[in-house]
Write a protein that holds these residues in place. Structure first.
Motif, PDB file in Angstrom:
ATOM      1  N   PRO A 163       0.847  -1.190   0.000  1.00  0.00           N
ATOM      2  CA  PRO A 163       0.000   0.000   0.000  1.00  0.00           C
ATOM      3  C   PRO A 163       0.881   1.237   0.000  1.00  0.00           C
ATOM      4  O   PRO A 163       1.892   1.294   0.687  1.00  0.00           O
ATOM      5  N   ASN A 164       0.480   2.243  -0.765  1.00  0.00           N
ATOM      6  CA  ASN A 164       1.355   3.399  -0.898  1.00  0.00           C
ATOM      7  C   ASN A 164       0.612   4.702  -0.674  1.00  0.00           C
ATOM      8  O   ASN A 164      -0.179   4.814   0.256  1.00  0.00           O
ATOM      9  N   SER A 165       0.850   5.720  -1.506  1.00  0.00           N
ATOM     10  CA  SER A 165       0.366   7.070  -1.215  1.00  0.00           C
ATOM     11  C   SER A 165      -1.154   7.170  -1.135  1.00  0.00           C
ATOM     12  O   SER A 165      -1.893   6.412  -1.777  1.00  0.00           O
ATOM     13  N   VAL A 166      -1.584   8.154  -0.358  1.00  0.00           N
ATOM     14  CA  VAL A 166      -2.984   8.533  -0.204  1.00  0.00           C
ATOM     15  C   VAL A 166      -3.075  10.032  -0.464  1.00  0.00           C
ATOM     16  O   VAL A 166      -2.180  10.791  -0.082  1.00  0.00           O
ATOM     17  N   GLY A 167      -4.144  10.471  -1.145  1.00  0.00           N
ATOM     18  CA  GLY A 167      -4.317  11.897  -1.395  1.00  0.00           C
ATOM     19  C   GLY A 167      -5.745  12.217  -1.793  1.00  0.00           C
ATOM     20  O   GLY A 167      -6.559  11.304  -2.001  1.00  0.00           O
ATOM     21  N   TRP A 168      -6.030  13.528  -1.910  1.00  0.00           N
ATOM     22  CA  TRP A 168      -7.379  13.990  -2.185  1.00  0.00           C
ATOM     23  C   TRP A 168      -7.375  15.002  -3.321  1.00  0.00           C
ATOM     24  O   TRP A 168      -6.405  15.744  -3.499  1.00  0.00           O
ATOM     25  N   SER A 169      -8.466  15.048  -4.063  1.00  0.00           N
ATOM     26  CA  SER A 169      -8.642  16.047  -5.107  1.00  0.00           C
ATOM     27  C   SER A 169      -8.742  17.426  -4.456  1.00  0.00           C
ATOM     28  O   SER A 169      -9.007  17.542  -3.255  1.00  0.00           O
ATOM     29  N   THR A 174     -12.826  13.482  -3.842  1.00  0.00           N
ATOM     30  CA  THR A 174     -12.284  12.218  -4.322  1.00  0.00           C
ATOM     31  C   THR A 174     -11.034  11.887  -3.518  1.00  0.00           C
ATOM     32  O   THR A 174     -10.182  12.760  -3.314  1.00  0.00           O
ATOM     33  N   MET A 175     -10.938  10.655  -3.073  1.00  0.00           N
ATOM     34  CA  MET A 175      -9.742  10.172  -2.383  1.00  0.00           C
ATOM     35  C   MET A 175      -9.036   9.167  -3.290  1.00  0.00           C
ATOM     36  O   MET A 175      -9.678   8.322  -3.923  1.00  0.00           O
ATOM     37  N   TYR A 176      -7.712   9.294  -3.372  1.00  0.00           N
ATOM     38  CA  TYR A 176      -6.898   8.401  -4.200  1.00  0.00           C
ATOM     39  C   TYR A 176      -5.987   7.561  -3.312  1.00  0.00           C
ATOM     40  O   TYR A 176      -5.487   8.022  -2.279  1.00  0.00           O
ATOM     41  N   PHE A 177      -5.743   6.343  -3.753  1.00  0.00           N
ATOM     42  CA  PHE A 177      -4.856   5.431  -3.023  1.00  0.00           C
ATOM     43  C   PHE A 177      -4.146   4.541  -4.032  1.00  0.00           C
ATOM     44  O   PHE A 177      -4.771   3.976  -4.929  1.00  0.00           O
ATOM     45  N   ILE A 186      -6.403   3.661  -7.039  1.00  0.00           N
ATOM     46  CA  ILE A 186      -7.829   3.508  -6.759  1.00  0.00           C
ATOM     47  C   ILE A 186      -8.399   4.867  -6.381  1.00  0.00           C
ATOM     48  O   ILE A 186      -7.736   5.688  -5.755  1.00  0.00           O
ATOM     49  N   ALA A 187      -9.638   5.116  -6.763  1.00  0.00           N
ATOM     50  CA  ALA A 187     -10.348   6.325  -6.341  1.00  0.00           C
ATOM     51  C   ALA A 187     -11.651   5.943  -5.662  1.00  0.00           C
ATOM     52  O   ALA A 187     -12.256   4.909  -5.981  1.00  0.00           O
ATOM     53  N   TRP A 188     -12.045   6.754  -4.695  1.00  0.00           N
ATOM     54  CA  TRP A 188     -13.352   6.649  -4.060  1.00  0.00           C
ATOM     55  C   TRP A 188     -14.014   8.023  -4.050  1.00  0.00           C
ATOM     56  O   TRP A 188     -13.326   9.050  -4.027  1.00  0.00           O
ATOM     57  N   ASP A 189     -15.341   8.051  -4.027  1.00  0.00           N
ATOM     58  CA  ASP A 189     -16.042   9.269  -3.647  1.00  0.00           C
ATOM     59  C   ASP A 189     -15.801   9.463  -2.153  1.00  0.00           C
ATOM     60  O   ASP A 189     -15.843   8.502  -1.375  1.00  0.00           O
ATOM     61  N   TYR A 190     -15.561  10.718  -1.770  1.00  0.00           N
ATOM     62  CA  TYR A 190     -15.189  11.008  -0.391  1.00  0.00           C
ATOM     63  C   TYR A 190     -16.064  12.131   0.145  1.00  0.00           C
ATOM     64  O   TYR A 190     -16.290  13.127  -0.546  1.00  0.00           O
ATOM     65  N   ASP A 191     -16.559  11.977   1.357  1.00  0.00           N
ATOM     66  CA  ASP A 191     -17.400  12.986   1.993  1.00  0.00           C
ATOM     67  C   ASP A 191     -16.530  13.860   2.887  1.00  0.00           C
ATOM     68  O   ASP A 191     -16.069  13.408   3.934  1.00  0.00           O
ATOM     69  N   PRO A 192     -16.252  15.106   2.484  1.00  0.00           N
ATOM     70  CA  PRO A 192     -15.356  15.954   3.271  1.00  0.00           C
ATOM     71  C   PRO A 192     -16.029  16.709   4.412  1.00  0.00           C
ATOM     72  O   PRO A 192     -15.382  17.500   5.096  1.00  0.00           O
TER      73      PRO A 192
END
Length: 308
Positions: A163-169, A174-177, A186-192
């Motif tokens: 598992p590596n980097s995590v970040g957000w748009s 959107t959250m990326y992993f 991978i991307a997910w819809d993310y509730d900020p």
């Protein structure tokens, strides 16, 4: 610097050639005009001035330190958050001592160490775990965790190998992993929203980018236009991916194992790892583990602060 719409940058020499075993996790400190980064294999945390590569300080530990972040209400020249072997800790940068605030849970923890991660918009830390060095081949025994100090870490994904980097748009929706050995982002819809603070806030999981090539996507940062700048381990390059997941540019480097990037204004600072497979005298070996920098003409979204 560009060919039609595909942008290309080329970096020939390192800003700092430390020969890190596994340089990772670059993090800019604007107040001190420094970049800090870890050498996971050699258990070190380096801090270097962005104006003078000889202005360097180093802390050495007795276990791997894998990633860092700033903490709300704490002076980062005094104390920062670190990923250590067993989980999250607060590091006293003056003494080099650290205290765990949350530990990874589960079986076989002697085989596991933390890896990359980042703070989310709610002030929690997302971090992966993976097989530690010296434990044989990497196995799918890692996980992706969400850490907060108020409760035990929550498990978002299991059966991960690297598992590596995590970040957000930029809009935090959107959250990326990156799962490196699967060669996918991978991307997910993310509730900020603040109301989502006690949940994992993830839905609509999908593959944002599937890498094709001999290398593996490693660490990344997101710019203010929503592009992802993604290091590729084993391919001597950093990819520029559009908000739609399309390859629209690359930075070419003189060593093979590119690990992560960090924005300093409109520049990217780029960490790398040693290249033991290269022949003695080969450029990739001579410059492996160096820290590079290049002007890319856009700024990053910056970092959120961990909330204690």
């Amino acid at each position: 610097m560009s060919t039609e719409n595909f942008q290309v940058w080329e970096v020939k020499t390192p800003y700092l050639n430390l020969h890190c075993g596994l340089g990772e996790g670059p993090y800019y400190e604007p107040a001190t005009q420094t970049v800090r980064f870890v050498d996971i294999k050699n258990k070190k945390l380096h801090t270097v001035s962005i104006n003078d590569p000889t202005d360097l300080t180093t802390l050495t530990f007795n276990e791997p330190v894998t990633v860092t972040a700033d903490v709300e209400g704490l002076d980062p020249t005094d104390k920062i958050l670190i990923g250590a072997k067993q989980g999250l800790a607060i590091l006293d940068r003056k003494t080099g001592e650290y205290l765990y605030i949350s530990k990874i849970e589960g079986e076989g923890l002697d085989r596991i160490r933390s890896n990359d991660g980042a703070v989310d918009p709610q002030g929690r830390f997302w971090m992966g775990s993976m097989t530690d060095f010296g434990k044989g081949d990497f196995r799918p025994e890692g996980s992706l965790f969400q850490f907060s100090q108020s409760q035990p870490p929550k498990v978002a994904l299991t059966s991960l190998t690297i598992p590596n980097s995590v970040g957000w748009s930029p809009d935090h929706k959107t959250m990326y992993f990156t799962h490196s050995n699967a060669r996918e982002v991978i991307a997910w819809d993310y509730d900020p929203s603040p109301a989502s603070g006690d949940t994992l806030t993830l839905s609509n999981k999908r593959v944002f980018y599937q890498h094709v090539g001999k290398g593996e996507p490693d660490g990344f940062r997101v710019d203010v236009e929503g592009n992802i700048w993604h290091a590729v381990y084993g391919e001597s390059r950093v990819l520029k991916l559009s908000p739609e997941g399309k390859l629209i540019g690359e930075i070419r480097l003189p060593t093979r194992n590119i690990t992560c990037v960090e924005f300093v204004g409109e520049e990217l600072f780029i960490t790398t790892a040693g290249d033991d497979d290269a022949a003695d005298g080969e450029e990739s070996k001579e410059l492996g583990g160096g820290l590079f920098r290049v002007h890319v003409g856009v700024t990053g979204v910056g970092h959120d602060l961990f909330k204690l």
